[in-house]
Design a protein around this motif. Sequence first.
Motif, PDB file in Angstrom:
ATOM      1  N   ASN A 151      39.824   0.592  -2.465  1.00 29.59           N
ATOM      2  CA  ASN A 151      39.012   0.053  -3.306  1.00 29.59           C
ATOM      3  C   ASN A 151      39.168  -1.330  -3.443  1.00 29.59           C
ATOM      4  O   ASN A 151      40.291  -1.844  -3.095  1.00 29.59           O
ATOM      5  CB  ASN A 151      39.058   0.691  -4.702  1.00 29.59           C
ATOM      6  N   VAL A 152      38.468  -2.346  -4.185  1.00 26.92           N
ATOM      7  CA  VAL A 152      38.583  -3.765  -4.663  1.00 26.92           C
ATOM      8  C   VAL A 152      38.516  -3.997  -5.915  1.00 26.92           C
ATOM      9  O   VAL A 152      37.732  -3.425  -6.813  1.00 26.92           O
ATOM     10  CB  VAL A 152      37.776  -4.512  -3.774  1.00 26.92           C
ATOM     11  N   ILE A 153      39.261  -5.233  -6.336  1.00 26.77           N
ATOM     12  CA  ILE A 153      39.146  -5.854  -7.558  1.00 26.77           C
ATOM     13  C   ILE A 153      38.186  -6.998  -7.266  1.00 26.77           C
ATOM     14  O   ILE A 153      38.825  -7.934  -6.220  1.00 26.77           O
ATOM     15  CB  ILE A 153      40.495  -6.210  -8.303  1.00 26.77           C
TER      16      ILE A 153
ATOM     17  N   ASN B  37      36.102   2.909   2.105  1.00 29.36           N
ATOM     18  CA  ASN B  37      36.375   1.623   3.189  1.00 29.36           C
ATOM     19  C   ASN B  37      35.698   0.471   2.375  1.00 29.36           C
ATOM     20  O   ASN B  37      35.067  -0.507   3.071  1.00 29.36           O
ATOM     21  CB  ASN B  37      35.471   1.590   4.518  1.00 29.36           C
ATOM     22  N   VAL B  38      35.759   0.338   1.207  1.00 25.53           N
ATOM     23  CA  VAL B  38      34.939  -1.174   0.440  1.00 25.53           C
ATOM     24  C   VAL B  38      35.641  -2.385   0.794  1.00 25.53           C
ATOM     25  O   VAL B  38      35.189  -3.250   1.045  1.00 25.53           O
ATOM     26  CB  VAL B  38      35.351  -0.521  -0.983  1.00 25.53           C
ATOM     27  N   TYR B  39      37.107  -2.396   0.832  1.00 29.49           N
ATOM     28  CA  TYR B  39      37.638  -3.489   1.297  1.00 29.49           C
ATOM     29  C   TYR B  39      37.213  -4.048   2.657  1.00 29.49           C
ATOM     30  O   TYR B  39      37.194  -5.149   3.017  1.00 29.49           O
ATOM     31  CB  TYR B  39      39.318  -3.524   1.099  1.00 29.49           C
ATOM     32  N   SER B  40      37.052  -2.882   3.540  1.00 25.57           N
ATOM     33  CA  SER B  40      36.940  -3.470   4.831  1.00 25.57           C
ATOM     34  C   SER B  40      35.423  -4.133   4.970  1.00 25.57           C
ATOM     35  O   SER B  40      35.322  -5.095   5.743  1.00 25.57           O
ATOM     36  CB  SER B  40      36.567  -2.135   5.856  1.00 25.57           C
ATOM     37  N   LYS B  41      34.481  -3.756   3.877  1.00 29.05           N
ATOM     38  CA  LYS B  41      33.222  -4.465   3.990  1.00 29.05           C
ATOM     39  C   LYS B  41      33.317  -5.804   3.198  1.00 29.05           C
ATOM     40  O   LYS B  41      32.720  -6.782   3.544  1.00 29.05           O
ATOM     41  CB  LYS B  41      32.317  -3.584   3.480  1.00 29.05           C
ATOM     42  N   LEU B  42      34.020  -5.866   2.094  1.00 34.17           N
ATOM     43  CA  LEU B  42      33.934  -6.887   1.063  1.00 34.17           C
ATOM     44  C   LEU B  42      34.833  -8.070   1.213  1.00 34.17           C
ATOM     45  O   LEU B  42      35.005  -8.874   0.736  1.00 34.17           O
ATOM     46  CB  LEU B  42      33.906  -6.315  -0.270  1.00 34.17           C
TER      47      LEU B  42
ATOM     48  N   LYS C 290      48.024  -2.785 -14.619  1.00 38.06           N
ATOM     49  CA  LYS C 290      47.689  -2.485 -13.479  1.00 38.06           C
ATOM     50  C   LYS C 290      47.010  -3.795 -12.630  1.00 38.06           C
ATOM     51  O   LYS C 290      47.532  -4.180 -11.451  1.00 38.06           O
ATOM     52  CB  LYS C 290      46.970  -1.303 -13.251  1.00 38.06           C
ATOM     53  N   LEU C 291      45.897  -4.377 -13.307  1.00 38.15           N
ATOM     54  CA  LEU C 291      45.413  -5.432 -12.630  1.00 38.15           C
ATOM     55  C   LEU C 291      46.268  -6.689 -12.464  1.00 38.15           C
ATOM     56  O   LEU C 291      46.272  -7.406 -11.376  1.00 38.15           O
ATOM     57  CB  LEU C 291      43.951  -5.931 -13.417  1.00 38.15           C
ATOM     58  N   LEU C 292      47.464  -6.870 -13.329  1.00 38.67           N
ATOM     59  CA  LEU C 292      48.149  -8.032 -13.373  1.00 38.67           C
ATOM     60  C   LEU C 292      49.043  -7.768 -12.147  1.00 38.67           C
ATOM     61  O   LEU C 292      49.205  -8.715 -11.648  1.00 38.67           O
ATOM     62  CB  LEU C 292      48.850  -8.036 -14.920  1.00 38.67           C
ATOM     63  N   LYS C 293      49.690  -6.656 -11.966  1.00 38.98           N
ATOM     64  CA  LYS C 293      50.305  -6.213 -10.904  1.00 38.98           C
ATOM     65  C   LYS C 293      49.771  -6.630  -9.414  1.00 38.98           C
ATOM     66  O   LYS C 293      50.429  -7.221  -8.783  1.00 38.98           O
ATOM     67  CB  LYS C 293      51.200  -4.938 -10.830  1.00 38.98           C
ATOM     68  N   ILE C 294      48.521  -6.068  -9.452  1.00 36.80           N
ATOM     69  CA  ILE C 294      47.713  -6.389  -8.161  1.00 36.80           C
ATOM     70  C   ILE C 294      47.360  -8.006  -7.914  1.00 36.80           C
ATOM     71  O   ILE C 294      47.543  -8.291  -6.888  1.00 36.80           O
ATOM     72  CB  ILE C 294      46.373  -5.814  -8.342  1.00 36.80           C
ATOM     73  N   ARG C 295      47.191  -8.529  -9.174  1.00 32.17           N
ATOM     74  CA  ARG C 295      46.927  -9.970  -9.018  1.00 32.17           C
ATOM     75  C   ARG C 295      48.223 -10.874  -8.276  1.00 32.17           C
ATOM     76  O   ARG C 295      48.235 -11.633  -7.652  1.00 32.17           O
ATOM     77  CB  ARG C 295      46.466 -10.646 -10.102  1.00 32.17           C
TER      78      ARG C 295
ATOM     79  N   PRO D  52      42.447  -6.238  -2.688  1.00 35.40           N
ATOM     80  CA  PRO D  52      42.370  -4.716  -2.382  1.00 35.40           C
ATOM     81  C   PRO D  52      43.227  -4.139  -3.763  1.00 35.40           C
ATOM     82  O   PRO D  52      43.898  -4.681  -4.211  1.00 35.40           O
ATOM     83  CB  PRO D  52      43.165  -4.423  -1.126  1.00 35.40           C
ATOM     84  N   GLU D  53      42.522  -2.867  -3.899  1.00 37.35           N
ATOM     85  CA  GLU D  53      43.294  -2.322  -4.988  1.00 37.35           C
ATOM     86  C   GLU D  53      44.450  -1.205  -4.554  1.00 37.35           C
ATOM     87  O   GLU D  53      44.293  -0.508  -3.958  1.00 37.35           O
ATOM     88  CB  GLU D  53      42.379  -1.207  -5.790  1.00 37.35           C
ATOM     89  N   ILE D  54      45.516  -1.720  -4.887  1.00 40.33           N
ATOM     90  CA  ILE D  54      46.850  -1.150  -4.595  1.00 40.33           C
ATOM     91  C   ILE D  54      47.696  -0.406  -5.507  1.00 40.33           C
ATOM     92  O   ILE D  54      47.826  -0.933  -6.634  1.00 40.33           O
ATOM     93  CB  ILE D  54      47.922  -2.421  -4.015  1.00 40.33           C
TER      94      ILE D  54
END
Length: 351
Positions: free
Chosen positions: A106-108, A166-171, A267-272, A203-205
Amino acid sequence: MQEKLESIKDRYNELTEMLSKPEVMNDFKLVSKLSKEQSDLKEIVTKYDEYLKCENDLQEAKLLINDPELKSIAELEIEENTNKLEELNKELEILLIPKDENDGKNVIMEIRGAAGGDEANIFAGDLMRMYTYYAEKNGWKIETTHQIEGTSGGFSQVECIIKGENVYSKLKYESGAHRVQRVPVTETQGRVHTSTATVLVMPEIDDVDIDIKESDLKIDVYHSSGAGGQSVNTSNSAVRITHLPTNTVVTCQDERSQLKNKDKAMKLLKIRIYNNMQEEKEKEMGSERRTKIGTGDRSEKIRTYNYPQNRVTDHRIGFSIMNLDRVMDGELDPIIEALETEDLKRKLAGE
């Protein structure tokens, strides 16, 4: 390439054997890990088996070429199998290109109005609408986590999570500066203006192993705003977290519970922070980035949306399409497919 394919096939068979062992079958995490690895290799192994069969058929046909009664049939089979081998070889070359491990995630996404004042914010809103329509066409789900509305419409900033297959693969190609050329609704003399909005896609990790000290955080709570209804504004549910060492700021307001917003914001902070660390590593690697379509830098101008000419141009690959109106309604596939094709072409060329 043959050695690599044989190695992959050996590993695939090894995984099949391991997954049949009782001690492995009783370990859910290990089964999940090994099954995913096997699944990733299956298409290559299947295609390689097809290649080997075709190669064997070709050799058998060559043995019959000197038989007067079977010569015409043998010649036909030799031609067919030779052509098929060439096609299979190309397909295997593509399959052997290392896949982006984040493609299935997924993506942020974060969109900001940039240069152009109110018109930039309005355009940021148009981009959010475009991606929302594109997500709907693909059966994806969008969750808005934070938004600051512009005074004349649109958003000065809007952040969301897009979930699906496969959201990240497209965006992943969408990060950068998007430029719009049109007559703004705020323009009284009919002049065409140029404004920009920036898009960031990460990417949402799930398992981000980053140690963040509580003392390095500044946490603010405040009244939620925007969508959610009157009940959202009855308590301080929105949460803003600032990571002081990196000055990284995240905000979450989509949950009514302050605790849930704080958990999601962390969670968003860690991903960023993780994404910023990866970008720094890639910059240090330098030439490793050449195969990418663009740098992914927010400041890089990647695309122009020209309303008077109904044209969208992606500057990274020199691709233009004359149906901006349909693109803004979520028909992004022609642009994304062109980017994917060029990306594959560069990887095959080893650039």
